[in-house]
Design a protein around this motif. Structure first.
Motif: not given
Length: 92
Positions: A35-39, A67-71, A83-85
């Motif tokens: 599920t992406n950042r906007i759901g 890194a892109w996938l994590a954000q 995920m970023l940490s």
């Protein structure tokens, strides 16, 4: 959380580190859903060779940018970005 489909079937509820680990020992085609950042549900089609994941339907089949996938993933806890940490710790 990620879902992965490969020749062996489906795996559900994988974290980003679990997905990375699974792909390091894999060779072939996989489909990854999250599920992406906007759901919205999102699908990645990857070709994995020697532990490296390539984006299948992009020009020149670039490596997957972890890194892109994590954000890009919808945060389960909007107050933090676990995920970023993880990626920061691995890259040091």
């Amino acid at each position: 959380m990620f879902e992965i489909w490969d020749e062996a079937g489906q795996a559900n509820d994988l974290t980003l580190p679990q997905l990375q680990q699974r792909l390091t020992s894999y060779r072939g085609e996989v489909m990854v859903r999250y599920t992406n950042r906007i759901g919205l549900p999102t699908t990645l089609f990857l070709t994995v060779d020697q532990g490296l994941a390539y984006q299948r339907f992009k020009a020149d089949r670039p490596l997957l940018d972890w890194a892109w996938l994590a954000q890009a993933v919808h945060a389960t806890d909007p107050g933090r970005e676990p995920m970023l940490s993880y990626l920061d710790a691995v890259s040091r």
